[in-house]
Design a protein around this motif. Structure first.
Motif, PDB file in Angstrom:
ATOM      1  N   PHE A 109       0.836  -1.198   0.000  1.00 16.57           N
ATOM      2  CA  PHE A 109       0.000   0.000   0.000  1.00 16.57           C
ATOM      3  C   PHE A 109       0.870   1.247   0.000  1.00 16.57           C
ATOM      4  CE2 PHE A 109      -2.360  -3.341   2.232  1.00 16.57           C
ATOM      5  CZ  PHE A 109      -3.514  -3.369   1.481  1.00 16.57           C
ATOM      6  N   THR A 110       0.274   2.378  -0.344  1.00 18.54           N
ATOM      7  CA  THR A 110       1.008   3.636  -0.304  1.00 18.54           C
ATOM      8  C   THR A 110       1.328   4.009   1.141  1.00 18.54           C
ATOM      9  OG1 THR A 110      -1.007   4.977  -0.166  1.00 18.54           O
ATOM     10  CG2 THR A 110      -0.156   4.508  -2.395  1.00 18.54           C
ATOM     11  N   GLU A 111       2.349   4.825   1.291  1.00 21.70           N
ATOM     12  CA  GLU A 111       2.732   5.283   2.629  1.00 21.70           C
ATOM     13  C   GLU A 111       1.598   6.069   3.283  1.00 21.70           C
ATOM     14  OE1 GLU A 111       5.470   4.268   4.225  1.00 21.70           O
ATOM     15  OE2 GLU A 111       5.883   3.089   2.427  1.00 21.70           O
ATOM     16  N   GLN A 112       0.844   6.826   2.482  1.00 20.35           N
ATOM     17  CA  GLN A 112      -0.278   7.594   3.029  1.00 20.35           C
ATOM     18  C   GLN A 112      -1.331   6.665   3.623  1.00 20.35           C
ATOM     19  OE1 GLN A 112       0.966   7.874  -0.048  1.00 20.35           O
ATOM     20  NE2 GLN A 112       1.475  10.013  -0.442  1.00 20.35           N
ATOM     21  N   ALA A 113      -1.642   5.580   2.928  1.00 20.37           N
ATOM     22  CA  ALA A 113      -2.633   4.627   3.437  1.00 20.37           C
ATOM     23  C   ALA A 113      -2.125   3.945   4.699  1.00 20.37           C
ATOM     24  CB  ALA A 113      -2.975   3.588   2.369  1.00 20.37           C
ATOM     25  N   ILE A 114      -0.861   3.581   4.704  1.00 25.70           N
ATOM     26  CA  ILE A 114      -0.281   2.912   5.878  1.00 25.70           C
ATOM     27  C   ILE A 114      -0.316   3.849   7.094  1.00 25.70           C
ATOM     28  CG2 ILE A 114       1.888   2.028   6.836  1.00 25.70           C
ATOM     29  CD1 ILE A 114       2.369   0.829   3.984  1.00 25.70           C
ATOM     30  N   ALA A 115      -0.099   5.146   6.857  1.00 24.88           N
ATOM     31  CA  ALA A 115      -0.145   6.113   7.954  1.00 24.88           C
ATOM     32  C   ALA A 115      -1.576   6.366   8.435  1.00 24.88           C
ATOM     33  CB  ALA A 115       0.491   7.431   7.516  1.00 24.88           C
ATOM     34  N   GLN A 116      -2.547   6.217   7.547  1.00 27.59           N
ATOM     35  CA  GLN A 116      -3.935   6.561   7.877  1.00 27.59           C
ATOM     36  C   GLN A 116      -4.738   5.420   8.487  1.00 27.59           C
ATOM     37  OE1 GLN A 116      -6.038   8.287   4.579  1.00 27.59           O
ATOM     38  NE2 GLN A 116      -7.926   8.524   5.726  1.00 27.59           N
ATOM     39  N   TYR A 117      -4.433   4.178   8.097  1.00 24.49           N
ATOM     40  CA  TYR A 117      -5.253   3.036   8.524  1.00 24.49           C
ATOM     41  C   TYR A 117      -4.434   2.070   9.362  1.00 24.49           C
ATOM     42  CZ  TYR A 117      -8.398   4.844   5.001  1.00 24.49           C
ATOM     43  OH  TYR A 117      -9.229   5.668   4.287  1.00 24.49           O
ATOM     44  N   PRO A 118      -5.091   1.404  10.328  1.00 27.88           N
ATOM     45  CA  PRO A 118      -4.356   0.424  11.131  1.00 27.88           C
ATOM     46  C   PRO A 118      -3.937  -0.762  10.274  1.00 27.88           C
ATOM     47  CG  PRO A 118      -6.710   0.325  11.639  1.00 27.88           C
ATOM     48  CD  PRO A 118      -6.510   1.488  10.705  1.00 27.88           C
ATOM     49  N   GLY A 119      -2.838  -1.378  10.683  1.00 29.97           N
ATOM     50  CA  GLY A 119      -2.343  -2.535   9.948  1.00 29.97           C
ATOM     51  C   GLY A 119      -2.107  -3.713  10.860  1.00 29.97           C
ATOM     52  N   ILE A 120      -2.279  -4.895  10.295  1.00 28.30           N
ATOM     53  CA  ILE A 120      -1.927  -6.120  11.011  1.00 28.30           C
ATOM     54  C   ILE A 120      -0.927  -6.890  10.160  1.00 28.30           C
ATOM     55  CG2 ILE A 120      -4.072  -6.328  12.328  1.00 28.30           C
ATOM     56  CD1 ILE A 120      -4.930  -8.508  10.323  1.00 28.30           C
ATOM     57  N   LYS A 121      -0.071  -7.608  10.833  1.00 27.86           N
ATOM     58  CA  LYS A 121       0.945  -8.434  10.184  1.00 27.86           C
ATOM     59  C   LYS A 121       0.535  -9.886  10.376  1.00 27.86           C
ATOM     60  CE  LYS A 121       5.939  -9.098  10.345  1.00 27.86           C
ATOM     61  NZ  LYS A 121       7.167  -8.610  10.988  1.00 27.86           N
ATOM     62  N   LEU A 122       0.325 -10.591   9.279  1.00 32.51           N
ATOM     63  CA  LEU A 122      -0.139 -11.976   9.376  1.00 32.51           C
ATOM     64  C   LEU A 122       0.948 -12.917   9.868  1.00 32.51           C
ATOM     65  CD1 LEU A 122      -2.253 -12.207   6.098  1.00 32.51           C
ATOM     66  CD2 LEU A 122      -3.038 -11.731   8.421  1.00 32.51           C
ATOM     67  N   SER A 123       2.200 -12.572   9.594  1.00 27.98           N
ATOM     68  CA  SER A 123       3.303 -13.444   9.972  1.00 27.98           C
ATOM     69  C   SER A 123       4.616 -12.694   9.773  1.00 27.98           C
ATOM     70  CB  SER A 123       3.287 -14.699   9.086  1.00 27.98           C
ATOM     71  OG  SER A 123       4.438 -15.486   9.283  1.00 27.98           O
ATOM     72  N   ASP A 124       5.669 -13.200  10.359  1.00 26.62           N
ATOM     73  CA  ASP A 124       6.995 -12.661  10.053  1.00 26.62           C
ATOM     74  C   ASP A 124       7.442 -13.122   8.667  1.00 26.62           C
ATOM     75  OD1 ASP A 124       7.336 -11.246  12.402  1.00 26.62           O
ATOM     76  OD2 ASP A 124       8.329 -12.890  13.435  1.00 26.62           O
ATOM     77  N   TRP A 125       6.802 -14.140   8.170  1.00 29.33           N
ATOM     78  CA  TRP A 125       7.091 -14.611   6.817  1.00 29.33           C
ATOM     79  C   TRP A 125       6.225 -13.860   5.824  1.00 29.33           C
ATOM     80  CZ3 TRP A 125       7.015 -20.652   7.475  1.00 29.33           C
ATOM     81  CH2 TRP A 125       8.022 -21.021   8.362  1.00 29.33           C
ATOM     82  N   VAL A 126       6.658 -13.816   4.592  1.00 28.05           N
ATOM     83  CA  VAL A 126       5.869 -13.210   3.521  1.00 28.05           C
ATOM     84  C   VAL A 126       5.229 -14.347   2.724  1.00 28.05           C
ATOM     85  CG1 VAL A 126       5.965 -11.788   1.434  1.00 28.05           C
ATOM     86  CG2 VAL A 126       7.368 -11.188   3.408  1.00 28.05           C
ATOM     87  N   PHE A 127       3.933 -14.205   2.422  1.00 28.52           N
ATOM     88  CA  PHE A 127       3.197 -15.233   1.689  1.00 28.52           C
ATOM     89  C   PHE A 127       2.763 -14.712   0.326  1.00 28.52           C
ATOM     90  CE2 PHE A 127       1.844 -15.994   6.197  1.00 28.52           C
ATOM     91  CZ  PHE A 127       2.498 -17.194   6.377  1.00 28.52           C
ATOM     92  N   PRO A 128       2.569 -15.625  -0.631  1.00 30.87           N
ATOM     93  CA  PRO A 128       1.877 -15.209  -1.852  1.00 30.87           C
ATOM     94  C   PRO A 128       0.473 -14.742  -1.447  1.00 30.87           C
ATOM     95  CG  PRO A 128       2.805 -17.414  -2.105  1.00 30.87           C
ATOM     96  CD  PRO A 128       2.949 -17.031  -0.656  1.00 30.87           C
ATOM     97  N   HIS A 129      -0.126 -13.876  -2.245  1.00 24.84           N
ATOM     98  CA  HIS A 129      -1.397 -13.256  -1.873  1.00 24.84           C
ATOM     99  C   HIS A 129      -2.509 -14.267  -1.613  1.00 24.84           C
ATOM    100  CE1 HIS A 129       0.931  -9.991  -3.501  1.00 24.84           C
ATOM    101  NE2 HIS A 129       0.222  -9.236  -2.700  1.00 24.84           N
TER     102      HIS A 129
END
Length: 152
Positions: free
Chosen positions: A106-126
């Motif tokens: 996401f854009t930095e503006q969206a990341i600053a505006q909306y809360p985020g959750i991290k599904l894992s320390d690993w990165v997954f395909p979508h």
């Protein structure tokens, strides 16, 4: 209503089937839907991020709560996520929308505006991230109901 919005282009019938199985299980508990958005086809990663973020934001209506699934988001345990989701559902005037961004996020503006959750320390395909998220939503409701689905 909980809505999962995912930016992805690759079809995976096996993952789609598993996601639908969790949606089917959830329908007797709480309405949940998945909406797939096509990834932007532009050569510049920054422009792709902008276009895909805009396509997600167009779905958000007044009263909705948007949560970005992002590798820089907040980590949580399944029981804590369950309590958080219960609170969000009791306080929200609209939909709870979980968004899984495209390849560049996401854009930095969206990341600053909306809360985020991290599904894992690993990165997954979508498509895998979508499956992990829907399973965790199902798990959250099972924790709330005390069914024993979640073992600690």
């Amino acid at each position: 209503m909980i809505q999962i919005v995912a930016v992805e282009n690759h079809k995976n019938p096996a993952i789609d089937s598993l996601c639908q199985e969790y949606i089917k299980r959830l329908q007797t508990i709480h309405p949940v839907s998945i909406q797939l958005l096509a990834a932007a086809k532009v050569p510049d990663p920054q422009q792709q991020k902008i276009k895909e973020t805009e396509s997600v934001l167009k779905l958000v209506k007044p009263g909705d709560t948007l949560i970005l699934c992002d590798e820089r988001g907040k980590t949580t345990t399944s029981p804590a996520f369950s309590k958080w989701l219960e609170t969000q559902l009791s306080q929200s005037r609209g939909k709870i929308i979980f968004a899984i961004g495209g390849a560049y996020g996401f854009t930095e503006q969206a990341i600053a505006q909306y809360p985020g959750i991290k599904l894992s320390d690993w990165v997954f395909p979508h498509h895998i991230a979508r499956l992990v998220l829907i399973e965790q939503i199902y798990r959250a409701f099972q924790i709330q109901r005390g069914t024993g689905y979640h073992h600690i």
